[in-house]
Design an enzyme around this catalytic site. Structure first.
Site, mmCIF file in Angstrom:
data_model
loop_
_atom_site.group_PDB
_atom_site.id
_atom_site.type_symbol
_atom_site.label_atom_id
_atom_site.label_comp_id
_atom_site.label_asym_id
_atom_site.label_seq_id
_atom_site.Cartn_x
_atom_site.Cartn_y
_atom_site.Cartn_z
ATOM 1 N N GLY A 136 0.833 -1.196 0.000
ATOM 2 C CA GLY A 136 0.000 0.000 0.000
ATOM 3 C C GLY A 136 0.866 1.243 0.000
ATOM 4 N N GLU A 137 0.362 2.313 0.574
ATOM 5 C CA GLU A 137 1.045 3.604 0.665
ATOM 6 C C GLU A 137 1.175 4.318 -0.685
ATOM 7 O OE1 GLU A 137 4.853 3.338 2.610
ATOM 8 O OE2 GLU A 137 4.066 2.116 4.254
ATOM 9 N N GLY A 138 0.806 3.644 -1.796
ATOM 10 C CA GLY A 138 1.055 4.189 -3.123
ATOM 11 C C GLY A 138 2.307 3.626 -3.757
#
Length: 351
Positions: free
Chosen positions: A315-317
């Site tokens: 996640g997080e981009g």
């Protein structure tokens, strides 16, 4: 509850797309030989309304952070306290997204939408809706006013980034328990049974997987009456962070700004955003495919083919930002390669 309003989404420029395809056919290479890069370059040109396309120079990652009450049920390998700790880590530049975004040449902004902490600074928490969304297995995630506030926050954040000059956006996520809520949204919007799409998230064991499956099943049952109402679905079984992401993705399309989608949480929000602003998905590319089964299901529903498949699930981009250099490479080839005419090279023989 006043429904957040989105202007109509205008499709990327079809005439520019045709011009970009025609230019691709004149470049000094066999037609189609650069594969997906050619498709990406056409998409970039059509989004910009300009052929050849301009290089993306101000890509921005916005990491939407929020806690989820369901995390207290043991659906994650990490305790809920990690969300606030990771918000501080991202703000300090120490997270994976910071490292990878620097390599890719993208800026990072972290926003606290519903972290169960009061520690975030005023800049990070300017759009905070509440401390932790509700436990979706037994209660609504948000009130009607809160879901409106969260979607509106996402809209405003997109506007702020575009108005400040962002030419490409990436949404990231951080929140213990958020894949549980995301999976509920994906199941509800694709009419899929939970057991077929429950992933391991942060790395849960078999007992954790069973707890997660039970939570998704219970939340999905509660969400059944509102499954055709995107705001209702976010209210009952989503969360403030997911609602803000949906508003952000929808508004990016309204503002004619291309987006790279990340993993299952962002893609679940994208499914809702497409319903809030029909046609928005034409402005998105899938940066990668995560290991979460629900992510593949969401991308199939959105008719998006991921650019990378690296077995990532952070996640997080992070997956999307890794795809950014590919998009830049696609733009560079269409904009900078010589044509057969300009290079004095014979084109494909007609015989």
């Amino acid at each position: 509850m006043a429904t957040p309003a989105f202007s109509d989404v205008v499709a990327p420029d079809a005439e520019v797309a045709a011009a970009a395809r025609a230019r691709q056919d004149r470049l000094t290479k066999p037609a189609g030989s650069l594969g997906r890069l050619e498709e990406l370059s056409v998409w970039a040109a059509s989004c910009q309304g300009h052929c050849p396309p301009r290089q993306f120079e101000r890509a921005r990652v916005v990491v939407f952070c929020g806690d989820h009450g369901v995390a207290r049920s043991g659906v994650s390998a990490y305790p809920p306290e990690v969300t606030a700790q990771m918000v501080a880590n991202i703000a300090a530049g120490g997270a994976a997204i910071n490292v990878l975004a620097e390599i890719a040449g993208a800026g990072v902004r972290v926003v606290d939408i519903a972290v169960d902490s009061a520690a975030a600074g005023p800049a990070t928490a300017a759009y905070k809706v509440r401390r932790s969304s509700g436990d979706i297995a037994v209660a609504d995630a948000l009130s009607p006013d809160e879901v409106e506030a969260a979607v509106t926050a996402g809209q405003r954040i997109a506007d702020e980034e575009v108005d400040a000059g962002a030419d490409l956006l990436i949404a990231g996520d951080m929140g213990i328990g958020n894949t549980t809520a995301a999976t509920v949204l994906v199941c509800a919007l694709t009419s899929t049974e939970p057991v077929a799409v429950i992933g391991r998230g942060t790395g849960i064991d078999d007992d954790g997987w069973m707890r997660k499956t039970a939570a998704v099943r219970d939340a999905l049952y509660r969400a059944h009456p509102v499954r055709s109402d995107p705001l209702g679905l976010l209210r009952v079984a989503g969360g403030a962070d997911l609602a803000a992401m949906a508003g952000f993705l929808a508004q990016a399309a309204v503002r004619r700004t291309p987006v790279l989608l990340d993993g299952v949480v962002v893609s679940a929000a994208a499914l809702v955003a497409e319903r809030l602003a029909p046609g928005a998905r034409a402005w998105w590319q899938a940066g990668h495919r995560s290991t979460e089964p629900a992510h593949t299901l969401a991308l199939t529903q959105l008719q998006l083919e991921p650019l990378l498949d690296l077995n990532m699930r952070l996640g997080e981009g992070t997956g999307a930002v890794l795809a950014l250099p590919l998009v830049r490479a696609a733009v560079a080839t269409l904009a900078s390669m010589a044509t057969f005419d300009s290079a004095g090279i014979s084109g494909q023989s007609d015989s």
